[in-house]
Scaffold this motif. Structure first.
Motif, PDB file in Angstrom:
ATOM      1  N   SER A  56    -102.377  69.771 -89.040  1.00 51.46           N
ATOM      2  CA  SER A  56    -101.284  69.077 -88.326  1.00 51.46           C
ATOM      3  C   SER A  56    -100.125  70.027 -88.070  1.00 51.46           C
ATOM      4  O   SER A  56     -99.530  69.996 -86.996  1.00 51.46           O
ATOM      5  CB  SER A  56    -100.706  67.882 -89.094  1.00 51.46           C
ATOM      6  OG  SER A  56    -101.606  67.300 -89.920  1.00 51.46           O
ATOM      7  N   ARG A  57     -99.840  70.863 -89.067  1.00 48.73           N
ATOM      8  CA  ARG A  57     -98.739  71.835 -88.886  1.00 48.73           C
ATOM      9  C   ARG A  57     -99.047  72.790 -87.741  1.00 48.73           C
ATOM     10  O   ARG A  57     -98.170  73.128 -86.950  1.00 48.73           O
ATOM     11  CB  ARG A  57     -98.533  72.657 -90.173  1.00 48.73           C
ATOM     12  CG  ARG A  57     -97.478  72.098 -91.112  1.00 48.73           C
ATOM     13  CD  ARG A  57     -96.894  73.184 -92.010  1.00 48.73           C
ATOM     14  NE  ARG A  57     -97.898  73.942 -92.728  1.00 48.73           N
ATOM     15  CZ  ARG A  57     -98.451  73.564 -93.875  1.00 48.73           C
ATOM     16  NH1 ARG A  57     -98.086  72.431 -94.444  1.00 48.73           N
ATOM     17  NH2 ARG A  57     -99.363  74.318 -94.463  1.00 48.73           N
ATOM     18  N   ALA A  58    -100.300  73.233 -87.679  1.00 49.93           N
ATOM     19  CA  ALA A  58    -100.693  74.160 -86.607  1.00 49.93           C
ATOM     20  C   ALA A  58    -100.527  73.481 -85.241  1.00 49.93           C
ATOM     21  O   ALA A  58    -100.072  74.110 -84.278  1.00 49.93           O
ATOM     22  CB  ALA A  58    -102.141  74.606 -86.808  1.00 49.93           C
ATOM     23  N   ILE A  59    -100.868  72.193 -85.168  1.00 55.93           N
ATOM     24  CA  ILE A  59    -100.708  71.465 -83.898  1.00 55.93           C
ATOM     25  C   ILE A  59     -99.223  71.341 -83.554  1.00 55.93           C
ATOM     26  O   ILE A  59     -98.806  71.600 -82.428  1.00 55.93           O
ATOM     27  CB  ILE A  59    -101.379  70.070 -83.973  1.00 55.93           C
ATOM     28  CG1 ILE A  59    -102.898  70.229 -84.092  1.00 55.93           C
ATOM     29  CG2 ILE A  59    -101.015  69.219 -82.758  1.00 55.93           C
ATOM     30  CD1 ILE A  59    -103.670  68.937 -84.334  1.00 55.93           C
ATOM     31  N   TYR A  89    -107.648  61.191 -97.173  1.00 55.29           N
ATOM     32  CA  TYR A  89    -106.774  60.005 -97.189  1.00 55.29           C
ATOM     33  C   TYR A  89    -106.506  59.530 -95.765  1.00 55.29           C
ATOM     34  O   TYR A  89    -105.352  59.347 -95.357  1.00 55.29           O
ATOM     35  CB  TYR A  89    -105.460  60.299 -97.922  1.00 55.29           C
ATOM     36  CG  TYR A  89    -105.659  60.913 -99.285  1.00 55.29           C
ATOM     37  CD1 TYR A  89    -106.247  60.192-100.312  1.00 55.29           C
ATOM     38  CD2 TYR A  89    -105.279  62.234 -99.531  1.00 55.29           C
ATOM     39  CE1 TYR A  89    -106.451  60.759-101.557  1.00 55.29           C
ATOM     40  CE2 TYR A  89    -105.477  62.819-100.766  1.00 55.29           C
ATOM     41  CZ  TYR A  89    -106.066  62.074-101.772  1.00 55.29           C
ATOM     42  OH  TYR A  89    -106.268  62.645-103.002  1.00 55.29           O
ATOM     43  N   SER A  90    -107.566  59.415 -95.009  1.00 57.04           N
ATOM     44  CA  SER A  90    -107.529  58.885 -93.631  1.00 57.04           C
ATOM     45  C   SER A  90    -106.848  59.780 -92.599  1.00 57.04           C
ATOM     46  O   SER A  90    -106.686  59.368 -91.448  1.00 57.04           O
ATOM     47  CB  SER A  90    -106.868  57.494 -93.575  1.00 57.04           C
ATOM     48  OG  SER A  90    -107.561  56.615 -94.409  1.00 57.04           O
ATOM     49  N   GLY A  91    -106.452  60.978 -93.006  1.00 62.26           N
ATOM     50  CA  GLY A  91    -105.800  61.861 -92.024  1.00 62.26           C
ATOM     51  C   GLY A  91    -106.382  63.264 -92.066  1.00 62.26           C
ATOM     52  O   GLY A  91    -107.186  63.587 -92.946  1.00 62.26           O
ATOM     53  N   ILE A  92    -105.972  64.089 -91.098  1.00 67.37           N
ATOM     54  CA  ILE A  92    -106.434  65.480 -91.114  1.00 67.37           C
ATOM     55  C   ILE A  92    -105.608  66.286 -92.108  1.00 67.37           C
ATOM     56  O   ILE A  92    -104.554  65.827 -92.572  1.00 67.37           O
ATOM     57  CB  ILE A  92    -106.375  66.126 -89.703  1.00 67.37           C
ATOM     58  CG1 ILE A  92    -104.963  66.052 -89.114  1.00 67.37           C
ATOM     59  CG2 ILE A  92    -107.406  65.482 -88.797  1.00 67.37           C
ATOM     60  CD1 ILE A  92    -104.799  66.885 -87.853  1.00 67.37           C
ATOM     61  N   ALA A 101    -109.285  59.923 -82.912  1.00 67.42           N
ATOM     62  CA  ALA A 101    -108.234  59.329 -82.079  1.00 67.42           C
ATOM     63  C   ALA A 101    -106.841  59.752 -82.529  1.00 67.42           C
ATOM     64  O   ALA A 101    -105.974  60.037 -81.701  1.00 67.42           O
ATOM     65  CB  ALA A 101    -108.353  57.813 -82.098  1.00 67.42           C
ATOM     66  N   SER A 102    -106.639  59.847 -83.855  1.00 70.71           N
ATOM     67  CA  SER A 102    -105.297  60.190 -84.330  1.00 70.71           C
ATOM     68  C   SER A 102    -104.968  61.665 -84.043  1.00 70.71           C
ATOM     69  O   SER A 102    -103.829  62.002 -83.747  1.00 70.71           O
ATOM     70  CB  SER A 102    -105.145  59.868 -85.817  1.00 70.71           C
ATOM     71  OG  SER A 102    -106.124  60.559 -86.545  1.00 70.71           O
ATOM     72  N   VAL A 103    -105.994  62.531 -84.111  1.00 72.12           N
ATOM     73  CA  VAL A 103    -105.747  63.953 -83.795  1.00 72.12           C
ATOM     74  C   VAL A 103    -105.442  64.098 -82.309  1.00 72.12           C
ATOM     75  O   VAL A 103    -104.530  64.827 -81.904  1.00 72.12           O
ATOM     76  CB  VAL A 103    -106.965  64.852 -84.107  1.00 72.12           C
ATOM     77  CG1 VAL A 103    -106.530  66.291 -84.264  1.00 72.12           C
ATOM     78  CG2 VAL A 103    -107.718  64.386 -85.326  1.00 72.12           C
ATOM     79  N   THR A 104    -106.217  63.366 -81.503  1.00 73.88           N
ATOM     80  CA  THR A 104    -106.012  63.412 -80.055  1.00 73.88           C
ATOM     81  C   THR A 104    -104.603  62.950 -79.699  1.00 73.88           C
ATOM     82  O   THR A 104    -103.943  63.526 -78.840  1.00 73.88           O
ATOM     83  CB  THR A 104    -107.064  62.515 -79.350  1.00 73.88           C
ATOM     84  OG1 THR A 104    -108.345  63.043 -79.675  1.00 73.88           O
ATOM     85  CG2 THR A 104    -106.894  62.501 -77.850  1.00 73.88           C
ATOM     86  N   LYS A 105    -104.139  61.930 -80.436  1.00 73.93           N
ATOM     87  CA  LYS A 105    -102.801  61.403 -80.177  1.00 73.93           C
ATOM     88  C   LYS A 105    -101.735  62.481 -80.443  1.00 73.93           C
ATOM     89  O   LYS A 105    -100.814  62.683 -79.647  1.00 73.93           O
ATOM     90  CB  LYS A 105    -102.571  60.182 -81.072  1.00 73.93           C
ATOM     91  CG  LYS A 105    -101.477  59.276 -80.605  1.00 73.93           C
ATOM     92  CD  LYS A 105    -101.469  57.979 -81.389  1.00 73.93           C
ATOM     93  CE  LYS A 105    -100.082  57.343 -81.290  1.00 73.93           C
ATOM     94  NZ  LYS A 105     -99.880  56.319 -82.306  1.00 73.93           N
TER      95      LYS A 105
END
Ligand SMILES: Cc1cc2nc3c(=O)[nH]c(=O)nc-3n(C[C@H](O)[C@H](O)[C@H](O)COP(=O)(O)O)c2cc1C
Length: 150
Positions: free
Chosen positions: A63-66, A55-58, A92-96
């Protein structure tokens, strides 16, 4: 140099294949963040976060781990994503997210991954055969660059 890749790969194991190719070059530990949230990143020089796109995201476990991570200025971080779609700069969104945590992002790798979700499944799937040999060899080249620079 000690490296680790934290990954979530829930659809066809596409991201795991890419993470394994990169790990083979870096002699990196591989951690499935869906199975364990108990990891210590402080002993690594290089930390990768790898996920399929859902759904367009990781994956939320990545994300929780980040969110939970603390990065040192001397630690390098990289991202890996696989997606069904050929377009969309999902890295790009993960990098952000990582930059918001003051992580030193050293590179990003993205390729397509076989996708049979929803209507695509009824059509036999898209990005069939991906990650393919070329994707995996590109992933290894990406890892060699990470390994050979600092
Ligand atoms: C629930 C779900 C949602 C997905 N949403 C997207 C999406 O928004 N964009 C996209 O390009 N691919 C999407 N995909 C396809 C996956 O990103 C792709 O197949 C990826 O390689 C899966 O990696 P994995 O096998 O490691 O889980 C979705 C797949 C699933 C199962």
């Amino acid at each position: 140099m000690k490296a680790v890749i934290l990954y979530a790969s829930v659809h066809h194991g596409n991201t795991r294949k890419v993470a394994e190719a990169i790990a083979s070059v870096l002699a990196a530990d591989l951690i499935d963040v869906q199975k364990t949230e108990d990891f210590d990143l402080s002993r690594y020089d290089l930390v990768g976060f790898a996920s399929g796109i859902y759904y367009s995201g990781i994956h939320e476990a990545v994300s929780r781990a980040i969110e939970a991570a603390e990065f040192r200025p001397d630690q390098r971080v990289f991202t890996v994503v696989t997606s069904g779609a050929p377009f969309g700069n999902f890295s790009a969104s993960v990098t952000k997210l990582l930059k918001a945590k003051n992580a030193r992002v050293a590179g990003s790798f993205q390729c397509r991954g076989f996708d049979t979700y929803g209507v695509f499944g009824k059509l036999g799937g898209i990005a069939k055969g991906h990650p393919n040999e070329k994707d995996l060899s590109d992933a290894r080249a990406f890892a060699e660059k990470l390994r050979d620079t600092d």
